[in-house]
Design a protein around this motif. Sequence first.
Motif, short mmCIF file in Angstrom:
data_model
loop_
_atom_site.label_atom_id
_atom_site.label_comp_id
_atom_site.label_asym_id
_atom_site.label_seq_id
_atom_site.Cartn_x
_atom_site.Cartn_y
_atom_site.Cartn_z
N MET A 1 -17.25 -64.04 -59.93
CA MET A 1 -18.67 -64.16 -59.74
C MET A 1 -18.98 -65.62 -59.42
SD MET A 1 -21.68 -63.44 -62.53
CE MET A 1 -22.20 -61.88 -61.91
N ASP A 2 -19.64 -65.86 -58.28
CA ASP A 2 -19.95 -67.24 -57.95
C ASP A 2 -21.21 -67.70 -58.70
OD1 ASP A 2 -22.28 -66.58 -56.52
OD2 ASP A 2 -21.28 -66.65 -54.59
N LYS A 3 -21.45 -69.00 -58.66
CA LYS A 3 -22.54 -69.59 -59.44
C LYS A 3 -23.91 -69.04 -59.04
CE LYS A 3 -21.12 -73.96 -59.10
NZ LYS A 3 -21.11 -75.42 -59.28
N GLU A 4 -24.13 -68.87 -57.76
CA GLU A 4 -25.44 -68.40 -57.30
C GLU A 4 -25.74 -66.99 -57.82
OE1 GLU A 4 -27.63 -70.44 -56.03
OE2 GLU A 4 -26.07 -71.96 -56.20
N GLU A 5 -24.73 -66.12 -57.79
CA GLU A 5 -24.91 -64.76 -58.33
C GLU A 5 -25.23 -64.82 -59.82
OE1 GLU A 5 -21.95 -61.92 -55.76
OE2 GLU A 5 -21.04 -63.26 -57.25
N LEU A 6 -24.52 -65.67 -60.54
CA LEU A 6 -24.73 -65.81 -61.98
C LEU A 6 -26.12 -66.35 -62.28
CD1 LEU A 6 -23.29 -65.42 -64.68
CD2 LEU A 6 -22.50 -67.78 -64.50
N ILE A 7 -26.57 -67.33 -61.52
CA ILE A 7 -27.90 -67.91 -61.70
C ILE A 7 -28.98 -66.85 -61.43
CG2 ILE A 7 -29.55 -69.56 -60.72
CD1 ILE A 7 -27.08 -71.47 -60.39
N THR A 8 -28.80 -66.06 -60.38
CA THR A 8 -29.75 -65.00 -60.06
C THR A 8 -29.81 -63.96 -61.16
OG1 THR A 8 -29.42 -65.33 -57.69
CG2 THR A 8 -30.34 -63.21 -58.37
N LEU A 9 -28.63 -63.53 -61.64
CA LEU A 9 -28.57 -62.54 -62.72
C LEU A 9 -29.28 -63.06 -63.96
CD1 LEU A 9 -27.38 -59.90 -63.99
CD2 LEU A 9 -25.41 -61.28 -64.64
N ALA A 10 -29.00 -64.31 -64.33
CA ALA A 10 -29.62 -64.90 -65.52
C ALA A 10 -31.13 -65.03 -65.36
CB ALA A 10 -29.00 -66.26 -65.80
N GLY A 11 -31.56 -65.47 -64.20
CA GLY A 11 -32.99 -65.61 -63.95
C GLY A 11 -33.71 -64.27 -64.04
N ASP A 12 -33.10 -63.23 -63.48
CA ASP A 12 -33.69 -61.89 -63.53
C ASP A 12 -33.78 -61.37 -64.96
OD1 ASP A 12 -33.91 -61.96 -60.78
OD2 ASP A 12 -32.18 -60.64 -60.42
N ALA A 13 -32.86 -61.82 -65.82
CA ALA A 13 -32.84 -61.37 -67.22
C ALA A 13 -33.68 -62.26 -68.13
CB ALA A 13 -31.39 -61.31 -67.72
N GLY A 14 -34.37 -63.27 -67.55
CA GLY A 14 -35.27 -64.09 -68.33
C GLY A 14 -34.65 -65.33 -68.97
N TRP A 15 -33.47 -65.75 -68.52
CA TRP A 15 -32.82 -66.94 -69.06
C TRP A 15 -33.27 -68.17 -68.29
CZ3 TRP A 15 -29.22 -66.87 -73.09
CH2 TRP A 15 -28.81 -65.61 -73.52
N THR A 16 -33.36 -69.31 -68.97
CA THR A 16 -33.61 -70.60 -68.33
C THR A 16 -32.25 -71.17 -67.96
OG1 THR A 16 -35.56 -70.94 -69.67
CG2 THR A 16 -34.58 -72.90 -68.66
N VAL A 17 -32.10 -71.71 -66.74
CA VAL A 17 -30.80 -72.17 -66.25
C VAL A 17 -30.88 -73.64 -65.86
CG1 VAL A 17 -28.98 -71.75 -64.55
CG2 VAL A 17 -30.43 -69.85 -65.29
N ILE A 18 -29.90 -74.44 -66.32
CA ILE A 18 -29.75 -75.82 -65.86
C ILE A 18 -28.27 -76.08 -65.62
CG2 ILE A 18 -31.80 -76.69 -67.05
CD1 ILE A 18 -29.93 -77.90 -69.15
N GLY A 19 -27.95 -77.14 -64.84
CA GLY A 19 -26.57 -77.55 -64.66
C GLY A 19 -26.12 -77.56 -63.21
N HIS A 20 -24.89 -78.03 -63.01
CA HIS A 20 -24.30 -78.10 -61.68
C HIS A 20 -22.85 -77.62 -61.76
CE1 HIS A 20 -23.38 -79.27 -57.65
NE2 HIS A 20 -22.48 -80.15 -58.06
N ARG A 21 -21.90 -78.49 -62.16
CA ARG A 21 -20.51 -78.04 -62.32
C ARG A 21 -20.35 -77.21 -63.57
NH1 ARG A 21 -16.58 -79.23 -59.21
NH2 ARG A 21 -14.94 -79.42 -60.73
#
Length: 110
Positions: A1-21
């Motif tokens: 799973m690439d980072k963008e997919e993971l960020i999208t999944l988390a955002g859709d589930a209501g998680w706040t996301v920060i970070g780069h590497r």
Amino acid sequence: MDKEELITLAGDAGWTVIGHRWLRFTKGDTRIEVWYAGERPRMVSAALHSPTGGTRRINIVRDRATSIADTVRSWLSPSMSAVDRFWLRPIATPEIGSNGQVAGNVALFA
């Protein structure tokens, strides 16, 4: 799973996301951290920090690489009551077959 997919999944589930590497997902008092490495970044370790369940860490050395993304996805998607069920532990050490799957029946306790 690439980072963008993971960020999208988390955002859709209501998680706040920060970070780069590394990525940090927060929802209430629960935090999930994921680290990527390599020229083509791949998930190499993750940790779930929960006030009710403590900390669970997985990494590419100790755990199979393909299971890290699946585990993180399961941490992000279900309700916390479902995540708490991941803390069930076998009463006895399960037998692991040659394919890496648990063989036979295993009793669990919380």
